[in-house]
Design a protein around this motif. Structure first.
Motif, PDB file in Angstrom:
ATOM      1  N   PRO A 238       1.817  28.542  -9.977  1.00 26.39           N
ATOM      2  CA  PRO A 238       0.924  29.444  -9.235  1.00 26.39           C
ATOM      3  C   PRO A 238       1.386  29.742  -7.807  1.00 26.39           C
ATOM      4  CG  PRO A 238       0.007  27.245  -9.286  1.00 26.39           C
ATOM      5  CD  PRO A 238       1.250  27.199 -10.133  1.00 26.39           C
ATOM      6  N   ILE A 239       2.280  28.925  -7.272  1.00 29.38           N
ATOM      7  CA  ILE A 239       2.663  29.066  -5.866  1.00 29.38           C
ATOM      8  C   ILE A 239       3.398  30.396  -5.655  1.00 29.38           C
ATOM      9  CG2 ILE A 239       3.848  28.017  -3.911  1.00 29.38           C
ATOM     10  CD1 ILE A 239       1.463  26.426  -5.131  1.00 29.38           C
ATOM     11  N   GLY A 240       2.894  31.167  -4.687  1.00 30.65           N
ATOM     12  CA  GLY A 240       3.492  32.463  -4.380  1.00 30.65           C
ATOM     13  C   GLY A 240       2.928  33.616  -5.186  1.00 30.65           C
ATOM     14  N   LYS A 241       2.123  33.323  -6.195  1.00 30.04           N
ATOM     15  CA  LYS A 241       1.540  34.389  -7.021  1.00 30.04           C
ATOM     16  C   LYS A 241       0.362  35.037  -6.285  1.00 30.04           C
ATOM     17  CE  LYS A 241       4.220  33.551 -10.569  1.00 30.04           C
ATOM     18  NZ  LYS A 241       4.960  32.397 -10.030  1.00 30.04           N
ATOM     19  N   LEU A 242       0.111  36.291  -6.607  1.00 22.35           N
ATOM     20  CA  LEU A 242      -1.006  37.015  -6.030  1.00 22.35           C
ATOM     21  C   LEU A 242      -2.188  36.987  -6.989  1.00 22.35           C
ATOM     22  CD1 LEU A 242       0.739  40.158  -4.470  1.00 22.35           C
ATOM     23  CD2 LEU A 242      -0.077  38.111  -3.291  1.00 22.35           C
ATOM     24  N   VAL A 243      -3.337  36.579  -6.479  1.00 22.84           N
ATOM     25  CA  VAL A 243      -4.566  36.588  -7.259  1.00 22.84           C
ATOM     26  C   VAL A 243      -5.580  37.443  -6.504  1.00 22.84           C
ATOM     27  CG1 VAL A 243      -4.166  34.308  -8.252  1.00 22.84           C
ATOM     28  CG2 VAL A 243      -5.464  34.505  -6.125  1.00 22.84           C
ATOM     29  N   ARG A 244      -6.595  37.853  -7.209  1.00 22.74           N
ATOM     30  CA  ARG A 244      -7.645  38.638  -6.579  1.00 22.74           C
ATOM     31  C   ARG A 244      -8.919  37.805  -6.538  1.00 22.74           C
ATOM     32  NH1 ARG A 244     -10.863  42.704  -8.833  1.00 22.74           N
ATOM     33  NH2 ARG A 244      -9.559  42.695 -10.709  1.00 22.74           N
ATOM     34  N   VAL A 245      -9.426  37.597  -5.324  1.00 19.94           N
ATOM     35  CA  VAL A 245     -10.707  36.905  -5.126  1.00 19.94           C
ATOM     36  C   VAL A 245     -11.722  37.982  -4.784  1.00 19.94           C
ATOM     37  CG1 VAL A 245     -11.972  35.164  -3.819  1.00 19.94           C
ATOM     38  CG2 VAL A 245      -9.526  34.837  -4.288  1.00 19.94           C
ATOM     39  N   GLY A 246     -12.562  38.302  -5.743  1.00 15.38           N
ATOM     40  CA  GLY A 246     -13.449  39.443  -5.567  1.00 15.38           C
ATOM     41  C   GLY A 246     -12.631  40.721  -5.580  1.00 15.38           C
ATOM     42  N   ASN A 247     -12.642  41.441  -4.458  1.00 19.80           N
ATOM     43  CA  ASN A 247     -11.885  42.685  -4.354  1.00 19.80           C
ATOM     44  C   ASN A 247     -10.648  42.552  -3.474  1.00 19.80           C
ATOM     45  OD1 ASN A 247     -13.787  44.118  -5.930  1.00 19.80           O
ATOM     46  ND2 ASN A 247     -15.118  44.364  -4.143  1.00 19.80           N
ATOM     47  N   GLN A 248     -10.358  41.342  -3.003  1.00 21.89           N
ATOM     48  CA  GLN A 248      -9.257  41.131  -2.072  1.00 21.89           C
ATOM     49  C   GLN A 248      -8.120  40.356  -2.736  1.00 21.89           C
ATOM     50  OE1 GLN A 248      -8.981  42.034   1.310  1.00 21.89           O
ATOM     51  NE2 GLN A 248     -10.805  43.297   1.032  1.00 21.89           N
ATOM     52  N   ARG A 249      -6.889  40.773  -2.416  1.00 24.30           N
ATOM     53  CA  ARG A 249      -5.714  40.073  -2.937  1.00 24.30           C
ATOM     54  C   ARG A 249      -5.331  38.927  -2.000  1.00 24.30           C
ATOM     55  NH1 ARG A 249      -3.152  42.192  -7.167  1.00 24.30           N
ATOM     56  NH2 ARG A 249      -3.668  44.324  -7.794  1.00 24.30           N
ATOM     57  N   PHE A 250      -4.988  37.779  -2.619  1.00 29.34           N
ATOM     58  CA  PHE A 250      -4.601  36.595  -1.861  1.00 29.34           C
ATOM     59  C   PHE A 250      -3.327  36.006  -2.467  1.00 29.34           C
ATOM     60  CE2 PHE A 250      -8.981  36.949  -0.675  1.00 29.34           C
ATOM     61  CZ  PHE A 250      -9.081  36.362   0.583  1.00 29.34           C
ATOM     62  N   GLU A 251      -2.509  35.442  -1.600  1.00 26.07           N
ATOM     63  CA  GLU A 251      -1.323  34.714  -2.062  1.00 26.07           C
ATOM     64  C   GLU A 251      -1.682  33.243  -2.228  1.00 26.07           C
ATOM     65  OE1 GLU A 251       3.151  33.346  -0.589  1.00 26.07           O
ATOM     66  OE2 GLU A 251       2.011  34.836   0.570  1.00 26.07           O
ATOM     67  N   VAL A 252      -1.364  32.679  -3.377  1.00 21.07           N
ATOM     68  CA  VAL A 252      -1.640  31.265  -3.641  1.00 21.07           C
ATOM     69  C   VAL A 252      -0.579  30.423  -2.933  1.00 21.07           C
ATOM     70  CG1 VAL A 252      -1.891  29.477  -5.390  1.00 21.07           C
ATOM     71  CG2 VAL A 252      -2.668  31.808  -5.883  1.00 21.07           C
ATOM     72  N   VAL A 253      -1.040  29.538  -2.036  1.00 19.21           N
ATOM     73  CA  VAL A 253      -0.108  28.657  -1.332  1.00 19.21           C
ATOM     74  C   VAL A 253      -0.240  27.207  -1.788  1.00 19.21           C
ATOM     75  CG1 VAL A 253       0.037  30.127   0.704  1.00 19.21           C
ATOM     76  CG2 VAL A 253      -1.730  28.339   0.581  1.00 19.21           C
ATOM     77  N   GLY A 254      -1.326  26.885  -2.483  1.00 20.42           N
ATOM     78  CA  GLY A 254      -1.502  25.507  -2.924  1.00 20.42           C
ATOM     79  C   GLY A 254      -2.569  25.390  -3.998  1.00 20.42           C
ATOM     80  N   VAL A 255      -2.582  24.229  -4.645  1.00 20.96           N
ATOM     81  CA  VAL A 255      -3.559  23.921  -5.702  1.00 20.96           C
ATOM     82  C   VAL A 255      -4.054  22.500  -5.491  1.00 20.96           C
ATOM     83  CG1 VAL A 255      -3.925  23.603  -8.179  1.00 20.96           C
ATOM     84  CG2 VAL A 255      -2.456  25.453  -7.368  1.00 20.96           C
ATOM     85  N   PHE A 256      -5.357  22.325  -5.522  1.00 17.11           N
ATOM     86  CA  PHE A 256      -5.944  20.994  -5.411  1.00 17.11           C
ATOM     87  C   PHE A 256      -5.927  20.279  -6.757  1.00 17.11           C
ATOM     88  CE2 PHE A 256      -8.343  22.746  -1.681  1.00 17.11           C
ATOM     89  CZ  PHE A 256      -7.889  21.821  -0.755  1.00 17.11           C
ATOM     90  N   ASP A 257      -5.798  18.965  -6.691  1.00 20.67           N
ATOM     91  CA  ASP A 257      -5.921  18.143  -7.900  1.00 20.67           C
ATOM     92  C   ASP A 257      -7.396  17.996  -8.252  1.00 20.67           C
ATOM     93  OD1 ASP A 257      -5.238  16.594 -10.023  1.00 20.67           O
ATOM     94  OD2 ASP A 257      -4.197  15.048  -8.870  1.00 20.67           O
ATOM     95  N   ALA A 258      -7.669  17.499  -9.442  1.00 22.10           N
ATOM     96  CA  ALA A 258      -9.060  17.302  -9.875  1.00 22.10           C
ATOM     97  C   ALA A 258      -9.719  16.223  -9.026  1.00 22.10           C
ATOM     98  CB  ALA A 258      -9.099  16.919 -11.352  1.00 22.10           C
ATOM     99  N   ARG A 259     -10.979  16.437  -8.712  1.00 20.01           N
ATOM    100  CA  ARG A 259     -11.735  15.466  -7.928  1.00 20.01           C
ATOM    101  C   ARG A 259     -12.528  14.547  -8.844  1.00 20.01           C
ATOM    102  NH1 ARG A 259     -15.132  18.230  -3.194  1.00 20.01           N
ATOM    103  NH2 ARG A 259     -15.801  19.654  -4.842  1.00 20.01           N
TER     104      ARG A 259
END
Length: 436
Positions: free
Chosen positions: A188-209
């Motif tokens: 996922p790192i560096g991929k573009l996702v859309r949060v609502g109507n805005q595009r964001f670059e994924v810089v990190g992922v959290f582990d399960a809590r």
């Protein structure tokens, strides 16, 4: 001592024979004891397991982290009225800046939007043709990961530069990562996702809590973006100030978390945070705080109160079943005394003392209920393990729960068997020998 040991051995043998000869009657007699001990052991295993998992979840936050909120669980624990709490001003960006500039005992200050009590912002996250359910969106500073101590599974957390320039970068919780990227094995790192109507670059992922009870409580259903981008995208202000220096921004769901410096006592850091916040909010000496300061210890104290009340209620409910079982033991032992009147007369004629007769019947009653206690322990432990194997619910079977169950069952036998035993010991041997 040898005579006493021989007597104990003889009485235990007689008690065993009595139980074996009257299986149905003995089983019905101790049914209440079995139910009561099963409840105590089974529920104790589940409560203790849930307690430990909840403590692990709270402990993952960080033992020294201090949370400043408009109001929180400590306010309700102190009996505050909701109508009064809602009159409190919202926290502001200026509050966080004041803590950062004036605090001398604090390592960092993290402003968190959407993390406090109040309405949350929820948006779906899209990647290509995949999408998630509505997830909570947090807006934080660069210190959020360090404060919450949630492990980073991949990538990194966003930095101060990205925060300052309001960059559209996002750190995914474990839920959106599993839904959007894990099934296809996509990095996922560096991929573009859309949060609502805005595009964001994924810089990190959290582990399960960790979660309380092993249940999925939505603890990973979130994404985190810089709070500067959060305010820009969602049009929320957290830095406007009104009369008396009190914040009047439109964002109400604001939380500030701080961490004391190395070697600084948490109480000293709390006192400094309280002093700065009171000055910021223009409070007089006789006015109460219009904000809440909470720590991990306060959450644990609140949970201790709840769990102790739950355990007490469990003991009370189980005691009813034990009392029913005890009454049954009293009835069956009274019948046994009547049936064995001649036997008691013979024993007394041969020199048995009152204390020995009393001891014999008390030991029989305790043996009877102890058998029920052992069955209850086995059933309670089995129920706990069955729940764990079926649902994954954590359990804990401490040795003291077994000792408590066995002790309760034996005590029930001694207490409710006392009357029949005293009655048997007071029988006149001559009258007893005449009994048909």
């Amino acid at each position: 001592m040898a005579i006493r040991a021989a007597l104990v051995k003889e009485v235990v043998g007689m008690a065993f024979e009595t139980v074996r000869a009257n299986k149905m009657r003995s089983g019905l007699t101790v049914l209440g004891v079995v139910i009561g001990i099963t409840s105590i052991v089974g529920m104790t295993s589940l409560i203790r397991g849930f307690d430990q998992s909840l403590r692990d979840m709270i402990g993952a936050i960080g033992p020294n982290t201090i949370f400043v909120q408009r109001f929180g669980v400590s306010s309700f624990a102190n009996g505050a009225e909701l109508t009064e709490l809602l009159k409190r001003p919202s926290l502001s960006l200026s509050d966080a800046r004041a803590l950062e500039e004036q605090g001398t005992t604090l390592e960092y200050i993290d402003l968190e939007l959407g993390a406090g009590p109040g309405p949350v912002t929820q948006q779906r996250v899209f990647y290509r043709d995949l999408k998630t359910k509505p997830l909570v969106v947090f807006g934080t500073s660069e210190h959020f990961a360090a404060g919450t101590r949630i492990p980073i599974l991949a990538g990194r957390y966003f930095n101060g530069t990205e925060l300052q320039y309001r960059r559209n970068v996002v750190v995914l919780g474990n839920t959106p990562y599993k839904l959007l990227f894990e099934p296809d094995g996509v990095d996922p790192i560096g991929k573009l996702v859309r949060v609502g109507n805005q595009r964001f670059e994924v810089v990190g992922v959290f582990d399960a809590r960790p979660s309380a009870g092993g249940f999925s409580l939505g603890q990973d259903d979130f994404v985190v973006i810089p709070h500067t981008a959060y305010q820009r995208i969602f049009g929320l202000r957290v830095d406007s100030v009104g009369r008396g220096g009190r914040p009047v921004g439109t964002m109400t769901n604001v939380q500030i978390s701080v961490l004391p410096r190395e070697g600084v006592d948490q109480k000293d850091a709390i006192a400094e945070v309280q002093r700065i916040m009171r000055i910021r909010h223009g409070l007089k000496l006789d006015e109460p705080d219009d904000f809440d300061i909470s720590t991990q210890d306060q959450f644990l104290q609140l949970w201790d109160t709840i769990s102790q009340g739950t355990f007490f209620a469990l003991v009370v409910i189980s005691s009813i079943a034990l009392m029913v079982g005890g009454i049954g033991v009293m009835a069956i032992m009274s019948i046994s005394v009547t049936e064995r009147t001649r036997e008691i007369g013979v024993r007394k004629a041969l020199g048995a003392r009152r204390a020995e007769i009393l001891f014999q019947f008390l030991l029989e009653a305790a043996f009877l209920t102890s058998v029920g206690g052992l069955l209850g322990i086995a059933l309670g432990a089995s129920i706990g393990w069955a729940v764990h194997l079926i649902s994954g619910f954590p359990i804990s079977l401490p040795w003291w729960s077994f000792a408590l169950g066995l002790g309760f069952s034996a005590a029930v036998g001694i207490f409710f068997g006392m009357y029949p035993a005293v009655k048997a010991s007071r029988l006149d041997p001559i009258e007893a020998l005449r009994y048909e």
